[in-house]
Design a protein around this motif. Structure first.
Motif, mmCIF file in Angstrom:
data_model
loop_
_atom_site.group_PDB
_atom_site.id
_atom_site.type_symbol
_atom_site.label_atom_id
_atom_site.label_comp_id
_atom_site.label_asym_id
_atom_site.label_seq_id
_atom_site.Cartn_x
_atom_site.Cartn_y
_atom_site.Cartn_z
ATOM 1 N N ASN A 284 3.044 2.843 13.510
ATOM 2 C CA ASN A 284 2.091 3.913 13.534
ATOM 3 C C ASN A 284 0.748 3.630 13.181
ATOM 4 O OD1 ASN A 284 3.995 6.156 14.386
ATOM 5 N ND2 ASN A 284 5.139 5.103 12.920
ATOM 6 N N TYR A 285 0.607 2.587 12.311
ATOM 7 C CA TYR A 285 -0.814 2.335 11.605
ATOM 8 C C TYR A 285 -1.881 1.971 12.341
ATOM 9 C CZ TYR A 285 -3.805 1.082 7.704
ATOM 10 O OH TYR A 285 -5.051 0.884 6.916
ATOM 11 N N VAL A 286 -2.979 2.938 12.307
ATOM 12 C CA VAL A 286 -4.113 3.024 13.264
ATOM 13 C C VAL A 286 -4.934 1.313 13.373
ATOM 14 C CG1 VAL A 286 -5.866 3.527 11.583
ATOM 15 C CG2 VAL A 286 -5.870 4.075 13.882
ATOM 16 N N PHE A 287 -4.587 0.812 12.234
ATOM 17 C CA PHE A 287 -5.272 -0.504 12.292
ATOM 18 C C PHE A 287 -4.003 -1.599 12.477
ATOM 19 C CE2 PHE A 287 -8.085 1.491 9.012
ATOM 20 C CZ PHE A 287 -9.225 1.543 9.893
ATOM 21 N N ALA A 288 -3.702 -1.700 13.806
ATOM 22 C CA ALA A 288 -2.435 -2.364 14.277
ATOM 23 C C ALA A 288 -2.729 -3.713 13.978
ATOM 24 C CB ALA A 288 -2.659 -2.547 16.104
ATOM 25 N N GLU A 289 -3.940 -4.224 14.028
ATOM 26 C CA GLU A 289 -4.055 -5.985 13.401
ATOM 27 C C GLU A 289 -3.646 -6.027 12.097
ATOM 28 O OE1 GLU A 289 -7.920 -4.038 12.773
ATOM 29 O OE2 GLU A 289 -6.497 -3.800 14.238
ATOM 30 N N ASP A 290 -3.614 -5.213 11.172
ATOM 31 C CA ASP A 290 -3.186 -5.130 9.918
ATOM 32 C C ASP A 290 -1.918 -4.797 9.390
ATOM 33 O OD1 ASP A 290 -5.879 -5.904 9.165
ATOM 34 O OD2 ASP A 290 -6.348 -3.678 8.533
ATOM 35 N N ALA A 291 -1.217 -4.117 10.546
ATOM 36 C CA ALA A 291 0.184 -3.701 10.222
ATOM 37 C C ALA A 291 1.176 -4.758 9.824
ATOM 38 C CB ALA A 291 0.566 -2.848 11.336
ATOM 39 N N GLU A 292 1.153 -5.672 10.587
ATOM 40 C CA GLU A 292 1.888 -6.880 10.306
ATOM 41 C C GLU A 292 1.997 -7.359 9.078
ATOM 42 O OE1 GLU A 292 4.982 -7.454 11.601
ATOM 43 O OE2 GLU A 292 4.536 -6.584 13.991
ATOM 44 N N ARG A 293 0.579 -7.507 8.681
ATOM 45 C CA ARG A 293 0.381 -8.144 7.315
ATOM 46 C C ARG A 293 0.779 -7.154 6.279
ATOM 47 N NH1 ARG A 293 -3.672 -7.288 3.745
ATOM 48 N NH2 ARG A 293 -4.710 -5.831 5.097
ATOM 49 N N VAL A 294 0.759 -5.979 6.424
ATOM 50 C CA VAL A 294 1.189 -5.100 5.332
ATOM 51 C C VAL A 294 2.654 -5.089 5.075
ATOM 52 C CG1 VAL A 294 1.370 -2.569 4.710
ATOM 53 C CG2 VAL A 294 -0.792 -3.544 5.823
ATOM 54 N N GLY A 295 3.319 -5.206 6.256
ATOM 55 C CA GLY A 295 4.770 -5.380 6.199
ATOM 56 C C GLY A 295 5.233 -6.444 5.605
ATOM 57 N N ARG A 296 4.694 -7.573 5.697
ATOM 58 C CA ARG A 296 4.933 -9.270 4.985
ATOM 59 C C ARG A 296 4.725 -8.933 3.698
ATOM 60 N NH1 ARG A 296 2.227 -11.135 9.766
ATOM 61 N NH2 ARG A 296 0.327 -11.714 8.215
ATOM 62 N N GLU A 297 3.640 -8.147 3.139
ATOM 63 C CA GLU A 297 3.431 -8.145 1.869
ATOM 64 C C GLU A 297 4.179 -7.352 0.862
ATOM 65 O OE1 GLU A 297 1.574 -8.953 -1.847
ATOM 66 O OE2 GLU A 297 1.096 -9.843 0.133
ATOM 67 N N LEU A 298 4.641 -6.202 1.590
ATOM 68 C CA LEU A 298 5.761 -5.337 1.147
ATOM 69 C C LEU A 298 6.830 -5.979 0.861
ATOM 70 C CD1 LEU A 298 5.241 -1.880 2.715
ATOM 71 C CD2 LEU A 298 4.793 -2.507 0.531
ATOM 72 N N ARG A 299 7.404 -6.673 1.946
ATOM 73 C CA ARG A 299 8.675 -7.785 1.778
ATOM 74 C C ARG A 299 8.515 -8.760 0.576
ATOM 75 N NH1 ARG A 299 7.780 -7.114 7.564
ATOM 76 N NH2 ARG A 299 9.481 -5.403 8.526
ATOM 77 N N ALA A 300 7.364 -9.435 0.949
ATOM 78 C CA ALA A 300 7.429 -10.479 -0.424
ATOM 79 C C ALA A 300 7.431 -9.737 -1.634
ATOM 80 C CB ALA A 300 5.602 -11.182 -0.113
ATOM 81 N N ARG A 301 6.905 -8.493 -1.744
ATOM 82 C CA ARG A 301 6.824 -8.142 -3.382
ATOM 83 C C ARG A 301 8.326 -7.388 -3.444
ATOM 84 N NH1 ARG A 301 1.423 -4.658 -4.413
ATOM 85 N NH2 ARG A 301 0.016 -5.959 -3.638
ATOM 86 N N LEU A 302 8.956 -7.158 -2.491
ATOM 87 C CA LEU A 302 10.503 -6.918 -2.489
ATOM 88 C C LEU A 302 11.340 -8.258 -3.402
ATOM 89 C CD1 LEU A 302 12.813 -4.715 -2.359
ATOM 90 C CD2 LEU A 302 12.937 -5.538 0.114
ATOM 91 N N ARG A 303 11.245 -9.256 -2.323
ATOM 92 C CA ARG A 303 11.729 -10.420 -2.864
ATOM 93 C C ARG A 303 11.420 -10.941 -4.127
ATOM 94 N NH1 ARG A 303 9.856 -11.827 2.287
ATOM 95 N NH2 ARG A 303 8.421 -13.166 1.480
ATOM 96 N N THR A 304 10.278 -10.667 -4.550
ATOM 97 C CA THR A 304 9.767 -11.205 -5.927
ATOM 98 C C THR A 304 10.365 -10.361 -6.956
ATOM 99 O OG1 THR A 304 7.627 -10.429 -5.831
ATOM 100 C CG2 THR A 304 8.142 -12.697 -5.131
ATOM 101 N N GLY A 305 11.128 -8.923 -6.687
ATOM 102 C CA GLY A 305 11.417 -8.106 -7.623
ATOM 103 C C GLY A 305 10.724 -7.285 -7.871
ATOM 104 N N ALA A 306 9.737 -6.845 -7.294
ATOM 105 C CA ALA A 306 8.789 -5.945 -7.764
ATOM 106 C C ALA A 306 9.214 -4.247 -7.963
ATOM 107 C CB ALA A 306 7.482 -5.688 -6.846
ATOM 108 N N TYR A 307 10.411 -4.125 -7.127
ATOM 109 C CA TYR A 307 10.809 -2.676 -7.177
ATOM 110 C C TYR A 307 12.373 -2.737 -8.089
ATOM 111 C CZ TYR A 307 7.523 -2.634 -3.710
ATOM 112 O OH TYR A 307 6.282 -2.886 -2.871
#
Length: 250
Positions: free
Chosen positions: A12-35
């Motif tokens: 749904n993100y209007v900037f489709a070119e950024d959407a995959e990068r945002v997802g990768r960054e969120l998952r990376a933060r999850l893996r490193t214990g951010a949450y």
């Protein structure tokens, strides 16, 4: 939850070119214990909000916890019903006068309209029409958007239509939006009919502030680009793109 948020942004993100990068960054933060130490839903929502704004620089991002909103969203998606006066969202908008904070006649026969939010014209059009009728005989018109944090483009379209001829095939602004992973090109045009009198010849001015945001920026930019209004004030926030609220889960 993080995976669901990443998928919702991807689709749904209007900037489709950024959407995959945002997802990768969120998952990376999850893996490193951010949450890892988050224990409450509201705390997770606040953390995700902060991370998404940090990753993208887009202040539109906000994650919330509201099961009632999710139910209402899904019910509305299955029907074409317009919000009733009993709906909580309608009541909140009505309590804020649908964004219209002040309508005045200034010295020199100048009309002044302060609008702090662009509410849905399905519910706010009568107030918008009353405001425009109050100032329809003035020699100049000021829209004060210094404290406007955006809202629906349809209300911006309605108000802008008062400044143009009815028979003009005038494009106000065009934009790209994303729905279910598909980019859609759309445009907002001058409406063929508005309640009250149009004043295409009257000088118009828009006041902006550093907190003018989203649809307020769109409104200002479009009128400036079309040579229909002079913009006076501060540089705005920088978020003139469409947004939508989508459920992540229940």
């Amino acid at each position: 939850m993080v995976e669901a948020a990443a998928n919702a942004i991807r689709d749904n993100y209007v900037f489709a070119e950024d959407a995959e990068r945002v997802g990768r960054e969120l998952r990376a933060r999850l893996r490193t214990g951010a949450y890892r130490h988050v224990r409450r839903k509201q705390e997770l929502a606040q953390r995700l909000t902060g991370d998404l704004v940090e990753i993208t620089g887009d202040q539109h991002f906000s994650v919330g916890v509201d099961a009632a909103w999710v139910r209402a969203f899904r019910e509305a998606s299955e029907s074409d019903a317009v919000a009733s006066p009993q709906d909580p969202a309608h009541q909140r908008a009505a309590a804020a006068n649908f964004g219209f904070q002040s309508v005045r006649l200034l010295p020199g026969n100048v009309g002044y309209v302060r609008l702090d939010h662009f509410d849905d014209p399905d519910v706010g059009a009568p107030v918008a029409a009353a405001a425009m009728r109050f100032v329809e005989h003035t020699d100049a018109l000021i829209f004060d958007l210094r404290y406007n944090r955006g809202g629906t483009m349809a209300m911006a379209q309605l108000l802008m239509s008062y400044l143009f001829e009815a028979d003009e095939a005038q494009l106000l602004f065009d934009f790209t939006t994303t729905e279910s992973g598909e980019a859609l090109e759309r445009g907002m045009w001058v409406l063929p009919s508005v309640p009250g009198r149009r004043r295409p010849e009257r000088p118009a001015y828009v006041l902006t502030g550093s907190t003018s945001f989203s649809a307020a920026e769109w409104f200002s930019f479009a009128l400036q680009k079309l040579g229909r209004a002079e913009i006076i004030g501060e540089r705005t926030t920088g978020a003139a793109h469409p947004v939508a609220s989508v459920p992540i889960d229940d």
